[in-house]
Design a protein around this motif. Structure first.
Motif, PDB file in Angstrom:
ATOM      1  N   ARG A   1      -6.720  22.725  -6.285  1.00 30.60           N
ATOM      2  CA  ARG A   1      -7.522  22.454  -7.419  1.00 30.60           C
ATOM      3  C   ARG A   1      -8.653  23.598  -7.737  1.00 30.60           C
ATOM      4  O   ARG A   1      -9.459  23.432  -8.454  1.00 30.60           O
ATOM      5  CB  ARG A   1      -8.238  21.188  -7.616  1.00 30.60           C
ATOM      6  N   GLY A   2      -8.110  24.965  -7.522  1.00 30.52           N
ATOM      7  CA  GLY A   2      -9.054  26.047  -7.692  1.00 30.52           C
ATOM      8  C   GLY A   2     -10.405  26.180  -6.870  1.00 30.52           C
ATOM      9  O   GLY A   2     -11.063  26.928  -7.211  1.00 30.52           O
ATOM     10  N   GLU A   3     -10.440  25.272  -5.863  1.00 34.90           N
ATOM     11  CA  GLU A   3     -11.563  25.098  -4.701  1.00 34.90           C
ATOM     12  C   GLU A   3     -11.555  26.295  -3.852  1.00 34.90           C
ATOM     13  O   GLU A   3     -10.551  26.190  -3.028  1.00 34.90           O
ATOM     14  CB  GLU A   3     -11.776  23.697  -4.400  1.00 34.90           C
ATOM     15  N   PHE A   4     -12.452  27.412  -3.772  1.00 38.19           N
ATOM     16  CA  PHE A   4     -12.144  28.213  -3.044  1.00 38.19           C
ATOM     17  C   PHE A   4     -12.363  28.173  -1.521  1.00 38.19           C
ATOM     18  O   PHE A   4     -11.909  28.951  -0.545  1.00 38.19           O
ATOM     19  CB  PHE A   4     -13.105  29.723  -3.406  1.00 38.19           C
ATOM     20  N   LEU A   5     -13.091  27.138  -1.368  1.00 35.27           N
ATOM     21  CA  LEU A   5     -13.042  26.531   0.267  1.00 35.27           C
ATOM     22  C   LEU A   5     -11.736  25.588   0.705  1.00 35.27           C
ATOM     23  O   LEU A   5     -11.723  25.412   1.877  1.00 35.27           O
ATOM     24  CB  LEU A   5     -14.541  25.732   0.315  1.00 35.27           C
ATOM     25  N   SER A   6     -10.984  25.206  -0.316  1.00 35.47           N
ATOM     26  CA  SER A   6     -10.039  24.280   0.066  1.00 35.47           C
ATOM     27  C   SER A   6      -8.454  24.994   0.015  1.00 35.47           C
ATOM     28  O   SER A   6      -8.192  25.024  -1.134  1.00 35.47           O
ATOM     29  CB  SER A   6      -9.874  23.358  -0.630  1.00 35.47           C
ATOM     30  N   THR A   7      -8.157  25.837   1.107  1.00 31.95           N
ATOM     31  CA  THR A   7      -6.883  26.379   0.943  1.00 31.95           C
ATOM     32  C   THR A   7      -5.800  25.627   1.379  1.00 31.95           C
ATOM     33  O   THR A   7      -5.743  24.753   2.180  1.00 31.95           O
ATOM     34  CB  THR A   7      -6.909  27.770   1.927  1.00 31.95           C
ATOM     35  N   GLU A   8      -4.520  26.169   1.002  1.00 32.00           N
ATOM     36  CA  GLU A   8      -3.227  25.357   1.197  1.00 32.00           C
ATOM     37  C   GLU A   8      -2.379  26.323   1.701  1.00 32.00           C
ATOM     38  O   GLU A   8      -2.501  27.025   2.678  1.00 32.00           O
ATOM     39  CB  GLU A   8      -2.951  24.494  -0.230  1.00 32.00           C
ATOM     40  N   ALA A   9      -1.323  26.434   0.769  1.00 38.02           N
ATOM     41  CA  ALA A   9       0.145  27.377   1.558  1.00 38.02           C
ATOM     42  C   ALA A   9      -0.449  28.829   1.468  1.00 38.02           C
ATOM     43  O   ALA A   9      -1.145  29.476   0.332  1.00 38.02           O
ATOM     44  CB  ALA A   9       1.249  27.012   0.649  1.00 38.02           C
TER      45      ALA A   9
END
Length: 580
Positions: A246-254
């Protein structure tokens, strides 16, 4: 993090990523007993900003560093350091500041970059033999301020101190140890290398030569302007990129790997996935996009509308090409011509399609108002910069100077002094700089040059692939009354007044300069009639020539002013500012 690489001379070169807080750890094994001090030698290097010896390249002085903390351990136990000296320090930022426990203070050498500098740290007690000696150097600042290249020395001399002299000079002094030997060397008539080196160092450091050194420094070559360039990161140090939830720079995924869109030809499997490979892929014959986009933009520049109308969008939301086969052919021919835009522009302007008359019949206007089918030649208003340049060319004022700093052509007061981010004093240029091409006009991002904005020129806040074109009364008022256009009209009026011949010949001269075609008989007669009417108004005092021309009265001023009014009419014509 920084990468430390041992060089052939046992120095350490620092590269890779520099952050606001980096610690350089250097370990030495099987250290003998009796050491009294160590010397941290900072070395210049052509690979570093401003030749180093630091790695600062922005915010601070290029080539400087900020060493905030120095710690030493012997077999894991802290070693007390004391009595620091340095060859050079920026004001109070001495090497002693690295031992005060305050990360905000430290050693820096602004004013002494590009040269070898050193600092000596004495041990509080003579070191015993140890299996491992660990030196930690921390550079912490509100910007990246790391070391660039350094070397570590140790000594058993209990009174070791840093010297302003380099190692070569110290070696010569050691070679001629003793007053008699030195006096004999200096008094010698032969030009030995040792004697020359000592004399040079004396001239560089002696207070007696401070004033001559300042004069010499003024004569040094000025620094050439530089710009930053991108460099590929070292193997193994590639920066990882992730999809963010959701564009949150602290929440990374793949994690996202380097690549190109799947609907386009893939990158070559045999090549590294770096910027060079991407650049080659962009201009590859297998890439269907690059040459089409470039040719579409050139077509729009010449015809006023691209084959794909949405110049900046060839995707799903863009329009389909009006002439698919034509765009394909242009793209292929562009590559065949060695990607030469000059050759392709020549090809387009020499085509029968481009050279058609732009006169539109009522039937054509009704059937194809935007000329999508290319049944007539292009006709559209020029871009803002070209409108002004056309007036300057017609009046003979255009300066053809190339390069140099930005210029400030005349514009209404208050345009740049108001708005966001503070006022900008617009010091109107004088002489030829007043009449240079729009390319050189100074641009304030939030307050562009007034005339450019009126004719749909964008601000510096956004980047556009295509400009919109409007048709407003304010544009007509600008080309009639703006200071820059008034100066062009005055120059045209003065030029017409000097032309030999009758009024009809003078009217034809300025008509052709503005519209690039000869006038019809009716047009010529109308201009002459208008000139005579204006001349009568000036002669009768209804209008004041001194106000129009901004000059003192003389015998020819009324005539010049009358021709100036004619020039204002011509510069304000729709045909003058339209490409047709």
């Amino acid at each position: 993090m920084p990468i430390l690489t041992i060089q052939a001379d046992s120095s350490i070169f620092c590269s890779g990523d520099f952050s606001k807080s980096d610690t350089y750890t250097v370990k030495f094994h099987d250290v003998p007993a009796g050491l009294q001090a160590f010397r941290l030698e900072m070395l210049p290097d052509d690979r570093l900003p401003n030749h180093g010896p630091g790695s600062i390249y922005y915010e601070g002085t290029p080539g400087n560093f900020w060493l905030s903390t120095v710690r030493l351990k012997a077999d894991g136990q802290p070693v007390a350091l004391t009595n620091t000296t340095e060859s050079f320090a920026e004001k109070i930022n001495t090497a002693a500041m690295t031992l005060d426990g305050d990360a905000q203070t430290g050693w820096s050498i602004a004013g002494g970059v590009g040269k070898t500098q050193s600092a000596v740290f004495q041990f509080a007690q003579s070191l015993a033999a140890s299996n491992e000696l660990q030196l930690d150097l921390t550079c912490e600042k509100y910007y990246a301020a790391g070391l660039g290249r350094f070397r570590v020395w140790v000594t058993t001399n209990w009174n070791a101190r840093a010297s302003k002299l380099d190692d070569a000079t110290l070696a010569v002094l050691g070679k001629y140890r003793g007053k008699e030997k030195l006096e004999a060397l200096i008094a010698a008539t032969n030009n030995s290398l040792d004697r020359e080196l000592l004399l040079r160092q004396f001239a560089l450091l002696s207070p007696d030569f401070a004033d001559p050194r300042k004069e010499i420094d003024k004569l040094t070559m000025p620094e050439l302007p530089t710009t930053l360039v991108m460099q590929e990161r070292p193997p193994g140090e590639e920066r990882k990129t992730f999809v963010h939830h959701r564009g949150e720079f602290l929440s990374t995924e793949a994690e996202v790997k380097p690549g190109v869109p799947a609907f386009l030809p893939p990158l070559p499997q045999s090549e590294s996935k770096n910027r060079l490979t991407l650049a080659k892929w962009l201009v590859s014959a297998n890439n269907p996009l690059t040459s089409r986009v470039i040719m579409n933009r050139q077509w729009e520049a010449l015809f006023g509308r691209g084959i794909v109308a949405t110049t900046g969008d060839f995707g799903f939301q863009g329009e389909l090409p009006s002439h698919q086969d034509l765009l394909d052919w242009l793209a292929i021919e562009f590559m065949k011509q060695g990607w030469s835009q000059k050759k392709m522009i020549k090809l387009m302007v020499m085509s029968a399609t481009y050279q058609q008359s732009s006169v539109a019949t009522p039937d054509l206007v009704e059937r194809d108002p935007q000329n999508i089918l290319l049944a007539r030649g292009p006709r559209f208003r020029m871009d803002a910069e070209m409108v002004r340049a056309a007036a300057l060319v017609a009046s003979g004022l255009l300066s053809e100077k190339i390069g140099g700093p930005s210029v400030y052509p005349p514009q209404p007061p208050g345009v740049s002094s108001e708005g966001a981010y503070g006022p900008l004093e617009w010091k109107t240029s004088v002489g030829p700089d007043r009449y240079r091409r729009g390319l050189y006009t100074f641009a304030k991002r939030t307050a562009p040059y007034a005339m450019t904005a009126i004719f749909d020129g964008p601000s510096g806040e956004v980047c556009l692939a295509r400009r919109d074109r409007s048709n407003t009364p304010l544009q007509a008022l600008t080309s009639l009354n703006d200071m820059a256009f008034m100066e062009c009209a005055r120059a045209l009026g003065q030029l017409a007044a000097k032309v030999e011949g009758d009024e009809a010949a003078r009217a034809e001269i300025i008509f052709r300069r503005c519209l690039t075609r000869p006038p019809t008989n009716d047009e010529r007669a109308a201009l002459v009639k208008f000139f005579q009417a204006q001349l009568a108004r000036f002669a009768g005092g209804e209008l004041k020539a001194t106000e129009i021309m901004e000059a003192k009265d003389d015998a020819h001023l009324n005539e010049q002013a009358a021709w100036t009014t004619v020039a204002r009419v011509l510069l304000n014509l729709d045909e003058t500012i339209n490409k047709s």
